[in-house]
Design a protein around this motif. Structure first.
Motif, PDB file in Angstrom:
ATOM      1  N   LEU A 174      11.801  20.690  17.103  1.00 44.51           N
ATOM      2  CA  LEU A 174      11.831  19.721  17.908  1.00 44.51           C
ATOM      3  C   LEU A 174      10.614  19.403  18.390  1.00 44.51           C
ATOM      4  CD1 LEU A 174      13.101  17.835  20.102  1.00 44.51           C
ATOM      5  CD2 LEU A 174      13.276  19.607  21.578  1.00 44.51           C
ATOM      6  N   SER A 175       9.902  20.553  18.591  1.00 41.60           N
ATOM      7  CA  SER A 175       8.279  20.365  18.950  1.00 41.60           C
ATOM      8  C   SER A 175       7.493  19.718  18.133  1.00 41.60           C
ATOM      9  CB  SER A 175       7.627  21.712  19.478  1.00 41.60           C
ATOM     10  OG  SER A 175       8.278  22.366  20.480  1.00 41.60           O
ATOM     11  N   MET A 176       7.612  20.099  16.766  1.00 45.01           N
ATOM     12  CA  MET A 176       6.991  19.587  15.562  1.00 45.01           C
ATOM     13  C   MET A 176       7.174  18.047  15.604  1.00 45.01           C
ATOM     14  SD  MET A 176       4.935  21.716  14.643  1.00 45.01           S
ATOM     15  CE  MET A 176       4.464  20.979  13.041  1.00 45.01           C
ATOM     16  N   SER A 177       8.665  17.603  15.560  1.00 47.03           N
ATOM     17  CA  SER A 177       8.725  16.260  15.666  1.00 47.03           C
ATOM     18  C   SER A 177       8.151  15.329  16.492  1.00 47.03           C
ATOM     19  CB  SER A 177      10.404  16.186  15.425  1.00 47.03           C
ATOM     20  OG  SER A 177      11.060  16.563  16.664  1.00 47.03           O
ATOM     21  N   GLN A 178       7.811  15.892  17.708  1.00 45.75           N
ATOM     22  CA  GLN A 178       7.390  15.037  18.642  1.00 45.75           C
ATOM     23  C   GLN A 178       5.850  15.228  18.745  1.00 45.75           C
ATOM     24  OE1 GLN A 178       9.318  13.371  20.623  1.00 45.75           O
ATOM     25  NE2 GLN A 178      10.751  13.930  19.123  1.00 45.75           N
ATOM     26  N   VAL A 188       4.826   7.737  10.779  1.00 46.14           N
ATOM     27  CA  VAL A 188       4.534   8.913  10.287  1.00 46.14           C
ATOM     28  C   VAL A 188       5.814   9.262   9.597  1.00 46.14           C
ATOM     29  CG1 VAL A 188       4.155  11.311  10.664  1.00 46.14           C
ATOM     30  CG2 VAL A 188       2.818   9.769  11.865  1.00 46.14           C
ATOM     31  N   PRO A 189       6.101   9.654   8.387  1.00 47.29           N
ATOM     32  CA  PRO A 189       7.325   9.873   7.814  1.00 47.29           C
ATOM     33  C   PRO A 189       8.054  10.995   8.314  1.00 47.29           C
ATOM     34  CG  PRO A 189       5.820   9.604   5.844  1.00 47.29           C
ATOM     35  CD  PRO A 189       5.068   9.571   7.536  1.00 47.29           C
ATOM     36  N   SER A 190       9.273  10.880   8.701  1.00 47.75           N
ATOM     37  CA  SER A 190      10.078  12.061   9.470  1.00 47.75           C
ATOM     38  C   SER A 190      10.595  13.076   8.157  1.00 47.75           C
ATOM     39  CB  SER A 190      11.479  11.714  10.028  1.00 47.75           C
ATOM     40  OG  SER A 190      11.213  10.773  11.102  1.00 47.75           O
ATOM     41  N   SER A 191      10.731  14.236   8.393  1.00 46.36           N
ATOM     42  CA  SER A 191      11.281  15.401   7.391  1.00 46.36           C
ATOM     43  C   SER A 191      11.902  16.389   8.291  1.00 46.36           C
ATOM     44  CB  SER A 191       9.883  15.908   6.799  1.00 46.36           C
ATOM     45  OG  SER A 191      10.171  16.967   5.970  1.00 46.36           O
ATOM     46  N   VAL A 194       9.265  21.900   8.115  1.00 45.15           N
ATOM     47  CA  VAL A 194       8.047  22.077   8.920  1.00 45.15           C
ATOM     48  C   VAL A 194       6.641  21.780   8.114  1.00 45.15           C
ATOM     49  CG1 VAL A 194       6.627  23.451  10.406  1.00 45.15           C
ATOM     50  CG2 VAL A 194       9.156  23.543  10.624  1.00 45.15           C
ATOM     51  N   TYR A 195       6.670  22.340   7.038  1.00 40.43           N
ATOM     52  CA  TYR A 195       5.385  22.166   6.173  1.00 40.43           C
ATOM     53  C   TYR A 195       5.427  20.933   5.817  1.00 40.43           C
ATOM     54  CZ  TYR A 195       8.019  21.873   1.917  1.00 40.43           C
ATOM     55  OH  TYR A 195       8.877  21.352   0.805  1.00 40.43           O
ATOM     56  N   GLU A 196       6.308  19.819   5.712  1.00 37.49           N
ATOM     57  CA  GLU A 196       6.033  18.402   5.509  1.00 37.49           C
ATOM     58  C   GLU A 196       5.551  17.733   6.770  1.00 37.49           C
ATOM     59  OE1 GLU A 196       9.574  16.909   3.500  1.00 37.49           O
ATOM     60  OE2 GLU A 196       9.168  17.997   1.416  1.00 37.49           O
ATOM     61  N   MET A 197       6.085  18.134   7.962  1.00 33.41           N
ATOM     62  CA  MET A 197       6.025  17.452   9.054  1.00 33.41           C
ATOM     63  C   MET A 197       4.479  17.867   9.255  1.00 33.41           C
ATOM     64  SD  MET A 197       8.944  18.470  11.843  1.00 33.41           S
ATOM     65  CE  MET A 197      10.492  18.300  11.553  1.00 33.41           C
ATOM     66  N   ILE A 198       3.904  18.972   9.161  1.00 28.45           N
ATOM     67  CA  ILE A 198       2.453  19.193   9.262  1.00 28.45           C
ATOM     68  C   ILE A 198       1.586  18.277   8.318  1.00 28.45           C
ATOM     69  CG2 ILE A 198       0.794  20.927   9.117  1.00 28.45           C
ATOM     70  CD1 ILE A 198       2.925  23.009   9.838  1.00 28.45           C
ATOM     71  N   GLN A 199       1.958  18.335   7.097  1.00 29.46           N
ATOM     72  CA  GLN A 199       1.404  17.487   6.197  1.00 29.46           C
ATOM     73  C   GLN A 199       1.036  15.970   6.439  1.00 29.46           C
ATOM     74  OE1 GLN A 199       3.151  18.188   2.311  1.00 29.46           O
ATOM     75  NE2 GLN A 199       2.169  20.004   1.919  1.00 29.46           N
ATOM     76  N   ASN A 200       2.365  15.567   6.986  1.00 28.38           N
ATOM     77  CA  ASN A 200       2.486  13.988   7.175  1.00 28.38           C
ATOM     78  C   ASN A 200       1.450  14.056   8.388  1.00 28.38           C
ATOM     79  OD1 ASN A 200       4.195  13.446   5.150  1.00 28.38           O
ATOM     80  ND2 ASN A 200       5.991  13.748   6.594  1.00 28.38           N
ATOM     81  N   LEU A 201       1.528  14.837   9.613  1.00 28.05           N
ATOM     82  CA  LEU A 201       0.636  14.575  10.761  1.00 28.05           C
ATOM     83  C   LEU A 201      -1.024  14.759  10.100  1.00 28.05           C
ATOM     84  CD1 LEU A 201       2.406  16.908  13.318  1.00 28.05           C
ATOM     85  CD2 LEU A 201       2.118  14.538  13.478  1.00 28.05           C
ATOM     86  N   VAL A 202      -1.182  15.743   9.592  1.00 25.22           N
ATOM     87  CA  VAL A 202      -2.540  15.770   9.277  1.00 25.22           C
ATOM     88  C   VAL A 202      -3.002  14.381   8.316  1.00 25.22           C
ATOM     89  CG1 VAL A 202      -4.103  16.870   7.676  1.00 25.22           C
ATOM     90  CG2 VAL A 202      -2.762  18.318   9.151  1.00 25.22           C
TER      91      VAL A 202
END
Length: 348
Positions: A174-178, A188-191, A194-202
């Motif tokens: 939840l925290s990573m998605s927000q 930003v693509p959703s996933s 967690v590691y894909e969330m971090i990659q998309n954010l970066v």
């Protein structure tokens, strides 16, 4: 195993007996035990949750790939139905982070396989929302069937370590998605990883909006400060009513943020806003239930498992903290009927 079979038979007999005695409405028994002393706390909790659920439900709808108003629809009727049929007195039924991610991951693939590739097109949105409503219908039917058959006994095999890990994992996801909203990032693509969330954010950090980040961080700091302020032993002894500060924190932050957005016109100053939301109550969506796509069953089954485990994990923590027990089979029944009624009015 023989132990599992005996547990299932025992649970089934309990459910059958409760059905015969018409004791499938836990709210009646809870009302008999209700006291005026808890009314003040319930009013504060109700107001706080009602205010906090508005931005939360809209963000969950975005996470699920749906228009924001569907998050509001999903937080309305199910939250009214569950307290009547559920056994957890503190659980609020509505959109959740993990389920929203499952909806996005599962339905996006189905819609893409059907030849619709533009998420902004009217055809894509219409088909996507139709599948989400059908998925709600399937989840409701499966929950009701499992509840009536007494399959709540499976929670006997869920250890405390599993429950703790599940709720902690849900909090992390939840925290990573927000984070993308906190940094003011768009597209930003959703996933669900967690590691894909971090990659998309970066990869999207070149879009960083420092104004949105400043406002969001300020709100977090205020909420955390109010929490620790209400838990300060010295202040609690000197000001007994300071414990209400934490409960009223979301209301205070939401109110101030709305006033700032309206008076300072923050959207023109570079801070993204939700925008206009369709007014009025949700329309009836029963005509979208059938025919059900055969590809939805896998998504629906995964949502039943994740949704039930998450609900039971939270419910058991509340029950342990407040000194009562929950009926897992009744929980399945309550969640199923809440989903079914919600699915009539465009909830996901």
């Amino acid at each position: 195993t023989s132990r599992g079979w005996s547990l299932w038979k025992k649970q089934s007999m309990l459910v059958k007996n409760s059905l015969r005695k018409k004791a499938t409405i836990p709210a009646i028994e809870q009302c008999r035990q209700y006291s005026a002393a808890t009314l003040k706390k319930d009013i504060v909790a109700g107001i706080t949750v009602a205010i906090a659920v508005v931005p939360l439900s809209m963000s969950y709808a975005t996470l699920a790939g749906l228009p924001v108003q569907y998050g509001l629809y999903s937080s309305f009727l199910p939250a009214c139905v569950y307290p009547i049929l559920g056994t957890c007195r503190q659980l609020v039924v509505g959109p959740a982070a993990l389920v929203s991610l499952l909806v996005n991951t599962g339905l996006s693939k189905i819609v893409t396989d059907e030849g619709l590739t533009d998420p902004s097109s009217d055809e894509y949105i219409a088909r996507y929302t139709e599948l989400a409503i059908q998925c709600t219908f399937l989840v409701a039917i499966m929950n009701i069937c499992l509840g009536v058959l007494g399959f709540g006994f499976i929670t006997q095999f869920l250890s405390k370590a599993l429950m703790s890990g599940f709720t902690s994992g849900a909090a992390i996801i939840l925290s990573m998605s927000q984070l993308k909203n906190l940094f003011g990032l768009r597209n930003v693509p959703s996933s669900d990883r967690v590691y894909e969330m971090i990659q998309n954010l970066v990869r999207a950090m070149d879009q960083w909006n420092w104004k949105a980040f400043t406002l969001g961080s300020a709100c977090i700091v205020v909420l955390v400060s109010l929490k620790y302020l209400s838990q300060n032993p010295r202040l609690s002894q000197k000001y007994p009513n300071i414990k209400w500060v934490r409960a009223l924190g979301p209301f205070f932050v939401s109110f101030v943020a709305i006033v700032l957005a309206y008076t300072l016109d923050l959207e023109d100053r570079g801070i993204p806003m939700v925008g206009e939301i369709p007014s009025g109550l949700p329309s009836v969506s029963v005509n979208q239930w059938l025919p059900v796509s055969s590809k939805l069953w896998v998504v629906a089954i995964s949502m039943v498992i994740v949704g039930f485990v998450q609900s039971v994990a939270i419910s058991k923590r509340f029950a342990y903290k407040h000194g009562y027990e929950i009926d897992s089979s009744q929980e399945l029944l309550g969640l199923g009927i809440a989903n079914l009624i919600g699915g009539v009015f465009q909830a996901y």
